[in-house]
Design a protein around this motif. Sequence first.
Motif, short mmCIF file in Angstrom:
data_model
loop_
_atom_site.label_atom_id
_atom_site.label_comp_id
_atom_site.label_asym_id
_atom_site.label_seq_id
_atom_site.Cartn_x
_atom_site.Cartn_y
_atom_site.Cartn_z
N GLY A 1 1.61 -3.09 6.47
CA GLY A 1 0.25 -2.95 6.76
C GLY A 1 -0.42 -1.86 5.89
O GLY A 1 -0.40 -2.02 4.80
N ASP A 2 -1.12 -0.97 6.22
CA ASP A 2 -1.81 0.25 5.60
C ASP A 2 -0.95 1.44 5.79
O ASP A 2 -1.56 2.32 5.33
N LYS A 3 0.24 1.54 6.12
CA LYS A 3 1.23 2.61 6.43
C LYS A 3 2.34 2.55 5.45
O LYS A 3 3.24 1.67 5.38
N ILE A 4 2.67 3.72 4.92
CA ILE A 4 3.82 4.13 3.99
C ILE A 4 5.11 4.11 4.96
O ILE A 4 5.06 4.63 5.90
N LYS B 1 4.61 -0.09 1.66
CA LYS B 1 3.79 0.12 2.86
C LYS B 1 3.94 -1.31 3.40
O LYS B 1 4.48 -2.47 2.99
N LEU C 1 2.30 0.17 14.29
CA LEU C 1 0.98 -0.57 14.06
C LEU C 1 0.80 -1.29 15.25
O LEU C 1 1.37 -1.63 16.19
N ASP D 1 2.71 0.29 -3.63
CA ASP D 1 1.33 0.94 -3.90
C ASP D 1 1.55 2.09 -4.65
O ASP D 1 2.86 2.66 -4.61
N PRO E 1 -0.55 5.35 -4.38
CA PRO E 1 -1.70 6.14 -3.90
C PRO E 1 -2.10 7.22 -4.63
O PRO E 1 -3.09 8.04 -4.35
N TRP F 1 4.63 -4.30 0.64
CA TRP F 1 4.18 -4.19 -0.48
C TRP F 1 4.10 -2.92 -1.18
O TRP F 1 4.21 -1.81 -0.48
N LYS G 1 -1.40 -6.34 13.57
CA LYS G 1 -1.12 -5.87 12.30
C LYS G 1 0.24 -5.89 11.84
O LYS G 1 0.71 -5.73 10.77
#
Length: 122
Positions: A38-41, A36, A112, A26, A28, A24, A116
């Motif tokens: 999960g929450d990681k670039i 990204k 991850l 983002d 930031p 996805w 996740k």
Amino acid sequence: MAQGSGRSLAARLRAAALALPGAWEDSPWDGDTVAKVGDKIFVFLGDDSIGVKSARSRTEADEWLLRYPDDASVMAYIGRHGWNTLRTTGAIDPDELLEAIETSYEIVVSGLPRGKRPGTVG
């Protein structure tokens, strides 16, 4: 590279990154677009370059610098962790850039927690 083709390559690289499972977009930081999982670039997306985790170690990532001294450089701040900036307007073939995005994605996904990772049930 032909004049004007840089934007179409940037769009192609962005589309390829975002087509990966769980990816996805983002923004930031003001002016930075990233993909990204999960929450990681896993990739920094620019008009004239991409930033990718090229390898698990700086030593392995240095292969890019040796092969493309004019078009690959160590990323500021996170380069010691294997991240490189690769120019998209130079000598690096577009297919290699796509492969670099996929490699970065695979390295980041493998880091991850299992629950996740794309395709797993948490």
